[in-house]
Design a protein around this motif. Structure first.
Motif, PDB file in Angstrom:
ATOM      1  N   MET A 128     -14.344   1.884  18.170  1.00 43.05           N
ATOM      2  CA  MET A 128     -13.629   1.636  17.535  1.00 43.05           C
ATOM      3  C   MET A 128     -13.691   1.892  15.795  1.00 43.05           C
ATOM      4  SD  MET A 128     -12.601  -2.241  16.822  1.00 43.05           S
ATOM      5  CE  MET A 128     -13.998  -2.805  16.465  1.00 43.05           C
ATOM      6  N   LEU A 129     -15.171   1.374  15.553  1.00 42.08           N
ATOM      7  CA  LEU A 129     -16.174   1.811  14.290  1.00 42.08           C
ATOM      8  C   LEU A 129     -15.952   2.661  13.386  1.00 42.08           C
ATOM      9  CD1 LEU A 129     -18.583  -0.529  14.553  1.00 42.08           C
ATOM     10  CD2 LEU A 129     -16.698  -1.474  13.200  1.00 42.08           C
ATOM     11  N   ARG A 130     -16.216   4.172  14.795  1.00 43.93           N
ATOM     12  CA  ARG A 130     -15.929   5.607  14.490  1.00 43.93           C
ATOM     13  C   ARG A 130     -14.861   5.572  14.497  1.00 43.93           C
ATOM     14  NH1 ARG A 130     -19.151   6.334  18.358  1.00 43.93           N
ATOM     15  NH2 ARG A 130     -17.631   7.321  19.519  1.00 43.93           N
ATOM     16  N   GLU A 131     -13.245   5.697  14.799  1.00 39.83           N
ATOM     17  CA  GLU A 131     -12.398   6.217  15.350  1.00 39.83           C
ATOM     18  C   GLU A 131     -11.171   4.905  14.688  1.00 39.83           C
ATOM     19  OE1 GLU A 131     -12.147   8.000  19.120  1.00 39.83           O
ATOM     20  OE2 GLU A 131     -13.080   8.716  19.096  1.00 39.83           O
ATOM     21  N   GLY A 132     -11.461   3.756  14.506  1.00 39.47           N
ATOM     22  CA  GLY A 132     -10.271   2.945  13.982  1.00 39.47           C
ATOM     23  C   GLY A 132      -9.947   2.860  13.060  1.00 39.47           C
ATOM     24  N   LEU A 133      -8.741   3.092  12.355  1.00 38.74           N
ATOM     25  CA  LEU A 133      -8.511   3.192  10.970  1.00 38.74           C
ATOM     26  C   LEU A 133      -7.963   1.566  10.483  1.00 38.74           C
ATOM     27  CD1 LEU A 133      -5.318   5.509  11.764  1.00 38.74           C
ATOM     28  CD2 LEU A 133      -7.567   6.146  10.719  1.00 38.74           C
ATOM     29  N   VAL A 134      -9.382   1.736   9.380  1.00 31.92           N
ATOM     30  CA  VAL A 134      -9.099   0.349   8.661  1.00 31.92           C
ATOM     31  C   VAL A 134      -7.809   0.376   7.511  1.00 31.92           C
ATOM     32  CG1 VAL A 134     -10.649  -1.535   7.157  1.00 31.92           C
ATOM     33  CG2 VAL A 134     -11.878   0.019   9.316  1.00 31.92           C
ATOM     34  N   HIS A 135      -7.047  -0.848   7.708  1.00 29.10           N
ATOM     35  CA  HIS A 135      -5.278  -0.776   6.873  1.00 29.10           C
ATOM     36  C   HIS A 135      -6.134  -1.648   5.828  1.00 29.10           C
ATOM     37  CE1 HIS A 135      -2.920   2.104   8.801  1.00 29.10           C
ATOM     38  NE2 HIS A 135      -4.001   2.490   8.698  1.00 29.10           N
ATOM     39  N   HIS A 136      -5.181  -1.892   4.861  1.00 28.70           N
ATOM     40  CA  HIS A 136      -6.047  -3.358   3.342  1.00 28.70           C
ATOM     41  C   HIS A 136      -4.416  -3.472   3.686  1.00 28.70           C
ATOM     42  CE1 HIS A 136     -10.989  -2.412   3.718  1.00 28.70           C
ATOM     43  NE2 HIS A 136     -10.132  -2.031   3.733  1.00 28.70           N
TER      44      HIS A 136
ATOM     45  N   SER B 107      13.410  -3.590   3.126  1.00 30.23           N
ATOM     46  CA  SER B 107      14.128  -3.768   3.268  1.00 30.23           C
ATOM     47  C   SER B 107      15.767  -3.255   2.191  1.00 30.23           C
ATOM     48  CB  SER B 107      13.998  -5.301   1.896  1.00 30.23           C
ATOM     49  OG  SER B 107      14.654  -5.819   2.732  1.00 30.23           O
ATOM     50  N   ASP B 108      16.148  -3.289   2.729  1.00 28.38           N
ATOM     51  CA  ASP B 108      17.493  -2.489   2.389  1.00 28.38           C
ATOM     52  C   ASP B 108      16.664  -1.027   1.385  1.00 28.38           C
ATOM     53  OD1 ASP B 108      18.951  -3.677   3.631  1.00 28.38           O
ATOM     54  OD2 ASP B 108      19.035  -5.038   2.911  1.00 28.38           O
ATOM     55  N   GLY B 109      15.756  -0.351   1.962  1.00 30.68           N
ATOM     56  CA  GLY B 109      15.049   1.003   0.989  1.00 30.68           C
ATOM     57  C   GLY B 109      14.351   0.625   0.309  1.00 30.68           C
ATOM     58  N   VAL B 110      13.893  -0.681  -0.237  1.00 29.48           N
ATOM     59  CA  VAL B 110      13.433  -0.860  -1.338  1.00 29.48           C
ATOM     60  C   VAL B 110      11.388  -1.373  -0.432  1.00 29.48           C
ATOM     61  CG1 VAL B 110      12.587  -2.470  -3.529  1.00 29.48           C
ATOM     62  CG2 VAL B 110      15.314  -1.799  -2.951  1.00 29.48           C
ATOM     63  N   SER B 111      11.133  -0.317  -1.557  1.00 32.38           N
ATOM     64  CA  SER B 111       9.837  -0.905  -0.817  1.00 32.38           C
ATOM     65  C   SER B 111       8.663  -1.664  -1.141  1.00 32.38           C
ATOM     66  CB  SER B 111       9.100   0.342  -0.882  1.00 32.38           C
ATOM     67  OG  SER B 111       7.303   0.355  -1.033  1.00 32.38           O
ATOM     68  N   HIS B 112       7.927  -2.788  -0.556  1.00 30.56           N
ATOM     69  CA  HIS B 112       6.636  -3.526  -1.447  1.00 30.56           C
ATOM     70  C   HIS B 112       5.827  -3.618  -0.644  1.00 30.56           C
ATOM     71  CE1 HIS B 112      10.401  -5.640  -2.242  1.00 30.56           C
ATOM     72  NE2 HIS B 112      11.281  -5.425  -1.639  1.00 30.56           N
ATOM     73  N   ARG B 113       4.686  -3.701  -1.492  1.00 33.19           N
ATOM     74  CA  ARG B 113       3.159  -3.198  -0.750  1.00 33.19           C
ATOM     75  C   ARG B 113       2.481  -5.238  -0.265  1.00 33.19           C
ATOM     76  NH1 ARG B 113      -2.236  -2.438  -1.866  1.00 33.19           N
ATOM     77  NH2 ARG B 113      -2.881  -1.798  -0.065  1.00 33.19           N
ATOM     78  N   ILE B 114       2.696  -5.567   0.474  1.00 27.31           N
ATOM     79  CA  ILE B 114       1.708  -6.606   0.992  1.00 27.31           C
ATOM     80  C   ILE B 114      -0.143  -6.207   0.126  1.00 27.31           C
ATOM     81  CG2 ILE B 114       1.531  -8.804   1.545  1.00 27.31           C
ATOM     82  CD1 ILE B 114       3.827  -8.579   2.265  1.00 27.31           C
ATOM     83  N   PRO B 115      -1.155  -7.066  -0.043  1.00 29.02           N
ATOM     84  CA  PRO B 115      -1.974  -6.325  -0.461  1.00 29.02           C
ATOM     85  C   PRO B 115      -3.641  -7.281   0.263  1.00 29.02           C
ATOM     86  CG  PRO B 115      -1.623  -7.059  -3.230  1.00 29.02           C
ATOM     87  CD  PRO B 115      -0.402  -7.603  -1.118  1.00 29.02           C
ATOM     88  N   LEU B 116      -3.332  -7.493   1.844  1.00 29.13           N
ATOM     89  CA  LEU B 116      -3.251  -8.068   2.762  1.00 29.13           C
ATOM     90  C   LEU B 116      -5.133  -8.768   2.008  1.00 29.13           C
ATOM     91  CD1 LEU B 116      -2.275  -5.861   5.908  1.00 29.13           C
ATOM     92  CD2 LEU B 116      -1.375  -8.359   5.372  1.00 29.13           C
ATOM     93  N   SER B 117      -6.165  -7.454   1.861  1.00 29.90           N
ATOM     94  CA  SER B 117      -7.232  -8.100   1.713  1.00 29.90           C
ATOM     95  C   SER B 117      -7.334  -8.685   0.306  1.00 29.90           C
ATOM     96  CB  SER B 117      -8.587  -6.219   1.601  1.00 29.90           C
ATOM     97  OG  SER B 117      -8.189  -6.063   2.890  1.00 29.90           O
TER      98      SER B 117
ATOM     99  N   ASP C 212      -0.185   5.793   5.113  1.00 31.92           N
ATOM    100  CA  ASP C 212      -1.296   5.636   4.805  1.00 31.92           C
ATOM    101  C   ASP C 212      -0.883   4.357   5.975  1.00 31.92           C
ATOM    102  OD1 ASP C 212      -2.812   7.323   3.978  1.00 31.92           O
ATOM    103  OD2 ASP C 212      -2.345   7.082   2.075  1.00 31.92           O
ATOM    104  N   GLU C 213      -0.243   3.532   5.241  1.00 33.64           N
ATOM    105  CA  GLU C 213      -0.185   2.163   6.155  1.00 33.64           C
ATOM    106  C   GLU C 213       0.796   2.377   7.069  1.00 33.64           C
ATOM    107  OE1 GLU C 213      -2.987  -0.098   2.328  1.00 33.64           O
ATOM    108  OE2 GLU C 213      -0.982  -0.081   1.889  1.00 33.64           O
ATOM    109  N   LEU C 214       0.929   0.836   7.412  1.00 35.57           N
ATOM    110  CA  LEU C 214       1.892   0.206   8.594  1.00 35.57           C
ATOM    111  C   LEU C 214       3.105  -0.328   7.710  1.00 35.57           C
ATOM    112  CD1 LEU C 214      -0.335   0.418  10.098  1.00 35.57           C
ATOM    113  CD2 LEU C 214       1.072  -1.400  11.456  1.00 35.57           C
ATOM    114  N   ILE C 215       4.167   0.643   8.080  1.00 36.10           N
ATOM    115  CA  ILE C 215       5.286   0.042   6.871  1.00 36.10           C
ATOM    116  C   ILE C 215       5.881  -0.820   8.138  1.00 36.10           C
ATOM    117  CG2 ILE C 215       7.250   1.290   5.715  1.00 36.10           C
ATOM    118  CD1 ILE C 215       6.356   3.200   5.558  1.00 36.10           C
ATOM    119  N   TYR C 216       6.858  -2.133   7.574  1.00 37.45           N
ATOM    120  CA  TYR C 216       8.252  -2.830   9.008  1.00 37.45           C
ATOM    121  C   TYR C 216       8.941  -2.568   7.515  1.00 37.45           C
ATOM    122  CZ  TYR C 216       3.852  -5.087  11.426  1.00 37.45           C
ATOM    123  OH  TYR C 216       3.393  -5.394  11.725  1.00 37.45           O
ATOM    124  N   ALA C 217      10.562  -2.512   8.388  1.00 31.80           N
ATOM    125  CA  ALA C 217      11.976  -2.310   7.300  1.00 31.80           C
ATOM    126  C   ALA C 217      12.291  -2.978   8.071  1.00 31.80           C
ATOM    127  CB  ALA C 217      12.303  -0.626   7.754  1.00 31.80           C
TER     128      ALA C 217
END
Ligand code: FAD
Ligand code: DHB
Length: 393
Positions: A68-76, A82-92, A200-205
């Motif tokens: 997991m440490l070698r192959e897992g993808l770490v996302h921050h 929402s209706d075509g408009v994108s918002h990023r949540i800076p989790l980390s 590069d990051e997950l997208i919930y739409a």
């Protein structure tokens, strides 16, 4: 009938049963794992893919985290559209530097199976547990039917890690438990595709046609989901229809297209919530999906299961090493507090991101909630902390 004696009889070789086995084995506590399906089946079953910060640490501490440490993808961060408009949540940034790891559930299962078999610890595949009995004695019994005929396992404790349709939760007399349940008016159509992720990051739409989720498994494999009606049939969804609908729901002005490719795997999963309380009956302890189901929005299912097992292993170690059953007695209440937090989070994420097809008042409320979730720093902070590490908070 063949007879086996052990300390902990573990029913089910999903993430919960396998990790419990590993944590006990590391402390020299004798255990057997019994699984109805074949090794090949459990290692190929495509399901969840997001691992919380604290759960990733748990896998590492169980000596099961190397790949997991070698192959897992770490996302921050994570994106919400929402209706075509994108918002990023800076989790980390909002969750004290913690991050999620994207690593498929079946990879976690493969790693744990390999560790167990390499160490020569008993793991019975193709072995259907048909009876769990004597739970109010010091010698509970599990019986299974496998290649070697009928086998009777006598343990000191039984761990029911066999999912929501398993035999464990059905072994508890109805009068001894409460079952809380909610069905959502949606299902998820999920695909695994040979296509480089367009993100590069997950997208919930949230789109007026319905929910969509863009996730991934590797630089060449995407995992995508569409919210569909509960009675939707897989046969009615051609590859072309799936890709068209994903594209419509995920499109923004800057990114009108997603990468398409051959679909490797597909399935429809109903969306529901279940909580069984208490998570214990006599010498039987339920963990993971055997005790609770969350709707998938927010990726809590596997994390909850693994966090239950962290608690159960700790309690069993106290019992067997120190003859102290206090943690075991507190197990159900300790888990349920966290389980209800996960139910609340997953319900909220589900409602916020799945438009109602017939209630525009509800849609107005959801839009307001979503707007706040992506614009208020306080709301984004709460979402980030829960998304990244709910099970260790
Ligand atoms: P499971 O993984 O279900 O393992 C239970 C094991 O017990 C199975 O291997 C089963 O074969 C075995 N078993 C059952 N009955 C018996 C018996 N009688 N004898 C012996 N063995 C038995 N969560 C997310 O967060 N995101 C997702 O996208 C997502 N997708 C999902 C898709 C599907 C189709 C399903 C069913 C679940 C999904 N989940 C998802 C939830 C997540 O996968 C589960 O929460 C997780 O698998 C729980 O792990 P577990 O070990 O408790 O149970
Ligand atoms: C995945 C599944 C989820 O339920 C989720 O909320 C995010 C990602 C996945 O399978 O990658």
């Amino acid at each position: 009938m063949n007879e086996i004696r052990t300390r902990v009889a573990i029913v089910g070789a999903g993430p919960a049963g396998l990790l419990l086995g590993q944590l006990l084995t590391l402390r020299g506590i004798d255990n057997v794992v019994i699984e109805r399906r074949s090794r090949d089946y459990v290692e190929k079953r495509v399901r969840a893919g997001v691992i919380e910060h604290g759960v990733a640490q748990l896998l590492e501490s169980a000596e099961a985290g190397a790949r997991m440490l070698r192959e897992g993808l770490v996302h921050h961060g994570v994106e919400i559209r929402s209706d075509g408009v994108s918002h990023r949540i800076p989790l980390s940034e909002l969750a004290d530097g913690r991050a999620i790891t994207v690593y498929g559930q079946q990879e976690v299962v493969k790693d744990l199976v390999a560790l167990r078999l390499d160490a020569g610890v008993p793991l019975y595949f193709d072995s259907d547990v048909t009876l769990i009995d004597d739970l109010n004695t010091d010698a509970p019994v599990v019986e299974f039917e496998g290649d070697q005929g009928r086998v009777r396992v006598t343990g000191e404790v039984v761990a029911g890690c066999d999912g929501s349709f398993g035999v464990s939760n059905r072994s508890i007399p109805r009068a001894e438990l409460r079952r809380y349940e909610r069905t959502f008016p949606f299902s998820w159509l999920g695909i695994l595709a040979q296509a480089p992720p367009a993100t590069d990051e997950l997208i919930y739409a949230r789109h007026e046609n319905g929910f969509a989720l863009y996730s991934l498994r590797s630089p060449t494999v995407s995992r995508l989901y569409l919210g569909v009606a509960p009675d939707e049939k897989l046969d009615d969804w051609s590859d072309e229809r799936i890709w068209d609908e994903l594209t419509v729901r995920l499109a923004t002005e800057e990114n009108p297209q997603i990468n398409v490719g051959p679909i490797l795997e597909r399935g429809i999963t109903a969306m529901r919530s279940i909580v069984i309380a208490p998570m214990r009956y006599g010498r039987l302890f339920l963990a993971g999906d055997a005790a609770h189901i969350v709707p998938p929005t927010g990726a809590k299912g596997m994390n909850l299961a693994l966090a239950d097992v962290r608690e159960l292993a700790r309690a069993l170690i106290a019992k067997f090493e120190d003859h102290d059953e206090r943690l075991l007695d507190a197990y159900s209440a300790t888990c349920l507090e966290r389980v209800w937090r996960a139910e609340e989070f997953s319900t909220n994420m589900t409602q916020m991101l799945h438009p109602s097809y017939d209630d525009d008042f509800e849609n107005g409320i959801q839009r307001a909630r979503l707007h706040q979730a992506v614009t208020s720093r306080e709301a984004m902070t709460l979402l980030s902390r829960n998304y990244v590490d709910l099970n260790s908070l």
